[in-house]
Write a protein that holds these residues in place. Structure first.
Motif, mmCIF file in Angstrom:
data_model
loop_
_atom_site.group_PDB
_atom_site.id
_atom_site.type_symbol
_atom_site.label_atom_id
_atom_site.label_comp_id
_atom_site.label_asym_id
_atom_site.label_seq_id
_atom_site.Cartn_x
_atom_site.Cartn_y
_atom_site.Cartn_z
ATOM 1 N N GLU A 62 0.868 -1.208 0.012
ATOM 2 C CA GLU A 62 -0.018 -0.043 0.115
ATOM 3 C C GLU A 62 0.819 1.404 -0.064
ATOM 4 O OE1 GLU A 62 -2.728 2.539 3.244
ATOM 5 O OE2 GLU A 62 -2.832 0.189 3.264
ATOM 6 N N ALA A 63 1.886 1.082 0.713
ATOM 7 C CA ALA A 63 2.691 2.327 0.844
ATOM 8 C C ALA A 63 3.598 2.598 -0.507
ATOM 9 C CB ALA A 63 3.894 2.324 1.879
ATOM 10 N N ALA A 64 3.843 1.599 -1.033
ATOM 11 C CA ALA A 64 4.586 1.681 -2.392
ATOM 12 C C ALA A 64 3.738 2.332 -3.476
ATOM 13 C CB ALA A 64 5.170 0.376 -2.956
ATOM 14 N N ARG A 65 2.487 1.753 -3.416
ATOM 15 C CA ARG A 65 1.188 2.277 -4.363
ATOM 16 C C ARG A 65 1.295 3.737 -4.150
ATOM 17 N NH1 ARG A 65 -2.449 -2.569 -3.964
ATOM 18 N NH2 ARG A 65 -1.533 -4.215 -5.637
ATOM 19 N N ARG A 66 1.089 4.223 -2.911
ATOM 20 C CA ARG A 66 0.760 5.592 -2.625
ATOM 21 C C ARG A 66 2.042 6.427 -2.960
ATOM 22 N NH1 ARG A 66 0.820 6.337 3.382
ATOM 23 N NH2 ARG A 66 0.051 4.463 3.375
ATOM 24 N N VAL A 67 3.275 5.817 -2.666
ATOM 25 C CA VAL A 67 4.345 6.775 -3.231
ATOM 26 C C VAL A 67 4.447 6.847 -4.797
ATOM 27 C CG1 VAL A 67 6.906 6.529 -3.263
ATOM 28 C CG2 VAL A 67 5.791 6.434 -0.999
ATOM 29 N N VAL A 68 4.454 5.720 -5.515
ATOM 30 C CA VAL A 68 4.305 5.881 -6.941
ATOM 31 C C VAL A 68 3.061 6.776 -7.361
ATOM 32 C CG1 VAL A 68 4.209 4.501 -8.973
ATOM 33 C CG2 VAL A 68 5.462 3.899 -7.217
ATOM 34 N N ALA A 69 1.775 6.405 -6.742
ATOM 35 C CA ALA A 69 1.011 7.445 -7.028
ATOM 36 C C ALA A 69 1.181 9.097 -7.069
ATOM 37 C CB ALA A 69 -0.291 7.063 -6.390
ATOM 38 N N GLU A 70 1.594 9.325 -5.802
ATOM 39 C CA GLU A 70 1.912 10.581 -5.523
ATOM 40 C C GLU A 70 3.114 11.207 -6.260
ATOM 41 O OE1 GLU A 70 3.023 10.864 -1.392
ATOM 42 O OE2 GLU A 70 0.996 10.412 -0.764
ATOM 43 N N SER A 71 4.247 10.549 -6.680
ATOM 44 C CA SER A 71 5.600 11.258 -7.100
ATOM 45 C C SER A 71 5.887 10.262 -8.441
ATOM 46 C CB SER A 71 6.503 11.129 -6.238
ATOM 47 O OG SER A 71 5.964 11.871 -5.103
ATOM 48 N N GLY A 72 5.262 9.429 -9.028
ATOM 49 C CA GLY A 72 5.691 8.579 -9.994
ATOM 50 C C GLY A 72 6.822 7.674 -9.504
ATOM 51 N N LEU A 73 7.087 6.619 -10.571
ATOM 52 C CA LEU A 73 7.913 5.477 -10.027
ATOM 53 C C LEU A 73 9.232 5.848 -9.609
ATOM 54 C CD1 LEU A 73 8.102 2.355 -10.018
ATOM 55 C CD2 LEU A 73 8.959 2.394 -12.377
ATOM 56 N N LEU A 74 10.099 6.442 -10.416
ATOM 57 C CA LEU A 74 11.439 6.489 -10.194
ATOM 58 C C LEU A 74 11.507 7.917 -8.961
ATOM 59 C CD1 LEU A 74 13.425 6.369 -13.547
ATOM 60 C CD2 LEU A 74 13.457 4.714 -11.484
ATOM 61 N N ARG A 75 10.938 8.876 -9.429
ATOM 62 C CA ARG A 75 10.750 10.039 -8.428
ATOM 63 C C ARG A 75 10.323 9.688 -7.155
ATOM 64 N NH1 ARG A 75 8.805 15.973 -9.579
ATOM 65 N NH2 ARG A 75 10.047 17.073 -8.330
ATOM 66 N N GLY A 76 9.381 8.768 -7.092
ATOM 67 C CA GLY A 76 8.691 8.439 -5.639
ATOM 68 C C GLY A 76 9.551 7.618 -5.007
#
Length: 188
Positions: A62-76
């Motif tokens: 869930e945390a990984a999905r949230r980070v990727v959704a907020e900032s994108g894959l590499l940037r997040g």
């Protein structure tokens, strides 16, 4: 008669620290820097997810999905990696280099070698302590800035001293004038 490992040891041990081979030292520091870069490249996404889970709760997926959704894959997932690339490179470089220099310095000093418990070389232990000190000096501030960026929270340079018992000059003056202990405020 000298033990076999002493007899086979390079003549460099007898040299002084001043004549320490700069090429060897450079290679040691460069090896540490390469290790630091590799550690960030491989471990940063996992560390970012772990930090988000620890601060906001929930599971790691869930945390990984949230980070990727907020900032994108590499940037997040690589959020907070710039301080760690710079600091991690210096941190590992200092660790390897100070270990090497400390070990060579104690060997050159003529200090007796003691095998602790018949196994652990006291000169290696001293070198390890020097390496740990070199790393610690760089690691504290680096971790502070990395975590602040991972959590996308602001920071100021003076905040890096928080929790170390260090105070800014203004806070020292306030404490002196008030005559009381300055209360620590939570960062963040």
């Amino acid at each position: 008669m000298a033990p076999p490992e002493e007899a086979a040891a390079p003549k460099r041990r007898a040299s002084t620290l001043a004549s320490h081979d700069l090429v060897d030292t450079g290679i040691t520091f460069a090896s540490g820097a390469a290790y630091g870069l590799t550690t960030v490249a491989v471990g940063q996404p996992f560390d970012t997810v772990k930090t988000v889970v620890q601060s906001r709760g929930g599971g790691s997926v869930e945390a990984a999905r949230r980070v990727v959704a907020e900032s994108g894959l590499l940037r997040g997932l690589y959020r907070g990696s710039v301080p760690l690339v710079v600091g991690g490179t210096f941190m590992r470089s200092a660790q390897f280099g100070c270990n090497d220099l400390g070990r060579d310095a104690i060997r050159a000093s003529g200090a007796p070698r003691v095998k602790l418990f018949g196994v652990v070389d006291s000169h290696v232990v001293f070198g390890g302590m020097c390496g740990g000190l070199g790393r610690a000096i760089v690691e504290g501030p680096t971790e502070f800035f990395k975590i602040r960026q991972q959590l996308a929270s602001g920071w100021a340079a003076r905040d890096a001293l928080s929790g170390l018992g260090a105070r800014t000059e203004r806070r020292r003056a306030e404490a002196r004038w008030s005559g009381s202990r300055v209360e620590r405020k939570p960062v963040g």
